[in-house]
Design a protein around this motif. Sequence first.
Motif, PDB file in Angstrom:
ATOM      1  N   GLU A  21       0.761  -1.348   0.106  1.00  0.00           N
ATOM      2  CA  GLU A  21      -0.063  -0.089  -0.147  1.00  0.00           C
ATOM      3  C   GLU A  21       0.927   1.255   0.095  1.00  0.00           C
ATOM      4  OE1 GLU A  21      -3.616   0.406  -0.308  1.00  0.00           O
ATOM      5  OE2 GLU A  21      -3.497  -1.696  -0.474  1.00  0.00           O
ATOM      6  N   GLN A  22       2.120   1.288   0.325  1.00  0.00           N
ATOM      7  CA  GLN A  22       3.041   2.422   0.510  1.00  0.00           C
ATOM      8  C   GLN A  22       3.841   2.404  -0.858  1.00  0.00           C
ATOM      9  OE1 GLN A  22       2.889  -0.023   3.288  1.00  0.00           O
ATOM     10  NE2 GLN A  22       1.358   1.492   4.169  1.00  0.00           N
ATOM     11  N   ALA A  23       3.474   1.648  -1.784  1.00  0.00           N
ATOM     12  CA  ALA A  23       4.095   1.586  -2.899  1.00  0.00           C
ATOM     13  C   ALA A  23       5.719   0.984  -3.012  1.00  0.00           C
ATOM     14  CB  ALA A  23       4.062   2.860  -4.021  1.00  0.00           C
ATOM     15  N   CYS A  24       5.771   0.391  -1.932  1.00  0.00           N
ATOM     16  CA  CYS A  24       7.184  -0.567  -1.726  1.00  0.00           C
ATOM     17  C   CYS A  24       6.942  -1.626  -2.584  1.00  0.00           C
ATOM     18  CB  CYS A  24       7.470  -0.818  -0.486  1.00  0.00           C
ATOM     19  SG  CYS A  24       7.973   0.683   0.543  1.00  0.00           S
ATOM     20  N   TRP A  25       8.030  -2.031  -3.364  1.00  0.00           N
ATOM     21  CA  TRP A  25       7.866  -3.163  -4.160  1.00  0.00           C
ATOM     22  C   TRP A  25       9.035  -4.113  -4.186  1.00  0.00           C
ATOM     23  CZ3 TRP A  25      11.896  -3.865  -7.859  1.00  0.00           C
ATOM     24  CH2 TRP A  25      12.747  -2.636  -7.890  1.00  0.00           C
ATOM     25  N   ILE A  26       8.659  -5.479  -4.563  1.00  0.00           N
ATOM     26  CA  ILE A  26       9.940  -6.600  -4.468  1.00  0.00           C
ATOM     27  C   ILE A  26       9.695  -7.354  -5.839  1.00  0.00           C
ATOM     28  CG2 ILE A  26      10.731  -8.464  -3.477  1.00  0.00           C
ATOM     29  CD1 ILE A  26       9.702  -7.674  -0.746  1.00  0.00           C
ATOM     30  N   TYR A  27      10.685  -7.556  -6.575  1.00  0.00           N
ATOM     31  CA  TYR A  27      10.659  -8.318  -7.920  1.00  0.00           C
ATOM     32  C   TYR A  27      10.985  -9.599  -7.319  1.00  0.00           C
ATOM     33  CZ  TYR A  27      12.106 -10.337 -12.294  1.00  0.00           C
ATOM     34  OH  TYR A  27      12.059 -11.168 -13.278  1.00  0.00           O
ATOM     35  N   ASP A  28      10.082 -10.637  -7.814  1.00  0.00           N
ATOM     36  CA  ASP A  28      10.328 -12.100  -7.685  1.00  0.00           C
ATOM     37  C   ASP A  28      10.472 -12.693  -8.773  1.00  0.00           C
ATOM     38  OD1 ASP A  28      10.345 -14.559  -6.255  1.00  0.00           O
ATOM     39  OD2 ASP A  28       8.200 -14.693  -6.302  1.00  0.00           O
ATOM     40  N   GLU A  36      15.477  -2.651 -15.355  1.00  0.00           N
ATOM     41  CA  GLU A  36      14.239  -3.063 -15.947  1.00  0.00           C
ATOM     42  C   GLU A  36      13.259  -3.096 -14.831  1.00  0.00           C
ATOM     43  OE1 GLU A  36      15.409  -5.803 -19.624  1.00  0.00           O
ATOM     44  OE2 GLU A  36      15.862  -6.735 -17.584  1.00  0.00           O
ATOM     45  N   GLN A  37      13.745  -3.920 -13.539  1.00  0.00           N
ATOM     46  CA  GLN A  37      12.720  -4.013 -12.426  1.00  0.00           C
ATOM     47  C   GLN A  37      12.384  -2.517 -11.690  1.00  0.00           C
ATOM     48  OE1 GLN A  37      14.759  -6.170  -9.316  1.00  0.00           O
ATOM     49  NE2 GLN A  37      15.827  -7.576 -10.758  1.00  0.00           N
ATOM     50  N   GLU A  38      13.395  -1.649 -11.865  1.00  0.00           N
ATOM     51  CA  GLU A  38      12.878  -0.479 -11.440  1.00  0.00           C
ATOM     52  C   GLU A  38      12.147   0.425 -12.314  1.00  0.00           C
ATOM     53  OE1 GLU A  38      16.800   1.304 -10.906  1.00  0.00           O
ATOM     54  OE2 GLU A  38      17.050   0.620  -8.872  1.00  0.00           O
ATOM     55  N   GLU A  39      12.148   0.311 -13.832  1.00  0.00           N
ATOM     56  CA  GLU A  39      11.253   0.748 -14.676  1.00  0.00           C
ATOM     57  C   GLU A  39       9.800   0.399 -14.465  1.00  0.00           C
ATOM     58  OE1 GLU A  39      10.803   1.766 -19.392  1.00  0.00           O
ATOM     59  OE2 GLU A  39      12.716   0.621 -18.854  1.00  0.00           O
ATOM     60  N   LEU A  40       9.738  -1.060 -14.416  1.00  0.00           N
ATOM     61  CA  LEU A  40       8.311  -1.745 -14.350  1.00  0.00           C
ATOM     62  C   LEU A  40       7.881  -0.873 -13.044  1.00  0.00           C
ATOM     63  CD1 LEU A  40       9.021  -5.401 -15.483  1.00  0.00           C
ATOM     64  CD2 LEU A  40       7.376  -3.729 -16.427  1.00  0.00           C
ATOM     65  N   ALA A  41       8.614  -1.131 -11.933  1.00  0.00           N
ATOM     66  CA  ALA A  41       7.928  -0.587 -10.624  1.00  0.00           C
ATOM     67  C   ALA A  41       7.286   0.633 -10.579  1.00  0.00           C
ATOM     68  CB  ALA A  41       9.110  -0.839  -9.554  1.00  0.00           C
ATOM     69  N   GLY A  42       8.375   1.385 -11.287  1.00  0.00           N
ATOM     70  CA  GLY A  42       7.744   2.877 -11.288  1.00  0.00           C
ATOM     71  C   GLY A  42       6.502   3.088 -12.194  1.00  0.00           C
ATOM     72  N   LEU A  43       6.453   2.173 -13.366  1.00  0.00           N
ATOM     73  CA  LEU A  43       5.134   2.409 -14.122  1.00  0.00           C
ATOM     74  C   LEU A  43       3.827   1.805 -13.382  1.00  0.00           C
ATOM     75  CD1 LEU A  43       6.473   0.778 -17.550  1.00  0.00           C
ATOM     76  CD2 LEU A  43       5.818   3.158 -17.160  1.00  0.00           C
ATOM     77  N   VAL A  44       4.040   0.730 -12.693  1.00  0.00           N
ATOM     78  CA  VAL A  44       2.912   0.289 -11.765  1.00  0.00           C
ATOM     79  C   VAL A  44       2.737   1.060 -10.666  1.00  0.00           C
ATOM     80  CG1 VAL A  44       2.407  -1.573 -10.370  1.00  0.00           C
ATOM     81  CG2 VAL A  44       3.918  -2.122 -12.409  1.00  0.00           C
ATOM     82  N   THR A  45       3.655   1.541  -9.918  1.00  0.00           N
ATOM     83  CA  THR A  45       3.298   2.502  -8.898  1.00  0.00           C
ATOM     84  C   THR A  45       2.806   3.613  -9.234  1.00  0.00           C
ATOM     85  OG1 THR A  45       5.445   3.246  -8.363  1.00  0.00           O
ATOM     86  CG2 THR A  45       5.082   1.269  -7.344  1.00  0.00           C
ATOM     87  N   GLY A  46       3.224   4.431 -10.236  1.00  0.00           N
ATOM     88  CA  GLY A  46       2.630   5.538 -10.919  1.00  0.00           C
ATOM     89  C   GLY A  46       1.082   5.454 -11.077  1.00  0.00           C
ATOM     90  N   TYR A  47       0.794   4.513 -11.866  1.00  0.00           N
ATOM     91  CA  TYR A  47      -0.305   4.051 -12.332  1.00  0.00           C
ATOM     92  C   TYR A  47      -1.198   3.913 -11.098  1.00  0.00           C
ATOM     93  CZ  TYR A  47      -4.450   1.151 -13.823  1.00  0.00           C
ATOM     94  OH  TYR A  47      -5.770   0.625 -14.123  1.00  0.00           O
ATOM     95  N   ARG A  48      -1.211   3.388  -9.946  1.00  0.00           N
ATOM     96  CA  ARG A  48      -1.891   2.923  -9.086  1.00  0.00           C
ATOM     97  C   ARG A  48      -1.911   4.323  -8.321  1.00  0.00           C
ATOM     98  NH1 ARG A  48       0.071  -1.273  -4.786  1.00  0.00           N
ATOM     99  NH2 ARG A  48      -1.839  -0.625  -4.037  1.00  0.00           N
ATOM    100  N   LYS A  49      -0.979   5.104  -8.306  1.00  0.00           N
ATOM    101  CA  LYS A  49      -1.144   6.462  -7.301  1.00  0.00           C
ATOM    102  C   LYS A  49      -2.250   7.257  -8.150  1.00  0.00           C
ATOM    103  CE  LYS A  49       3.559   6.610  -5.510  1.00  0.00           C
ATOM    104  NZ  LYS A  49       4.817   7.150  -5.305  1.00  0.00           N
ATOM    105  N   GLU A  50      -2.066   7.583  -9.456  1.00  0.00           N
ATOM    106  CA  GLU A  50      -3.015   8.084 -10.449  1.00  0.00           C
ATOM    107  C   GLU A  50      -4.331   7.411 -10.250  1.00  0.00           C
ATOM    108  OE1 GLU A  50      -1.743   8.101 -14.624  1.00  0.00           O
ATOM    109  OE2 GLU A  50       0.456   8.946 -13.858  1.00  0.00           O
ATOM    110  N   MET A  51      -4.619   6.279 -10.482  1.00  0.00           N
ATOM    111  CA  MET A  51      -5.952   5.802 -10.141  1.00  0.00           C
ATOM    112  C   MET A  51      -6.570   5.926  -9.032  1.00  0.00           C
ATOM    113  SD  MET A  51      -6.665   4.887 -13.044  1.00  0.00           S
ATOM    114  CE  MET A  51      -8.374   3.947 -12.778  1.00  0.00           C
TER     115      MET A  51
END
Length: 60
Positions: A21-28, A36-51
């Motif tokens: 919920e705090q936009a902290c992420w882990i790649y499994d 690449e992990q950081e780019e995807l995490a940025g896209l996903v967390t940015g999308y969640r914040k916008e929504m």
Amino acid sequence: MTYHLHDLVHGTALGRLLVDEQACWIYDGDILEVAEQEELAGLVTGYRKEMTELLRTAGI
């Protein structure tokens, strides 16, 4: 929230991105490089914040 990552062109699984919920992420997984992990995490967390903000301002 868990996001299953796939390469649709090659039909391969790339791992999972787990985001709290705090936009902290882990790649499994072991395929994506750190950048690449950081780019995807940025896209996903940015999308969640916008929504979340959109739903809040719409009163939903």
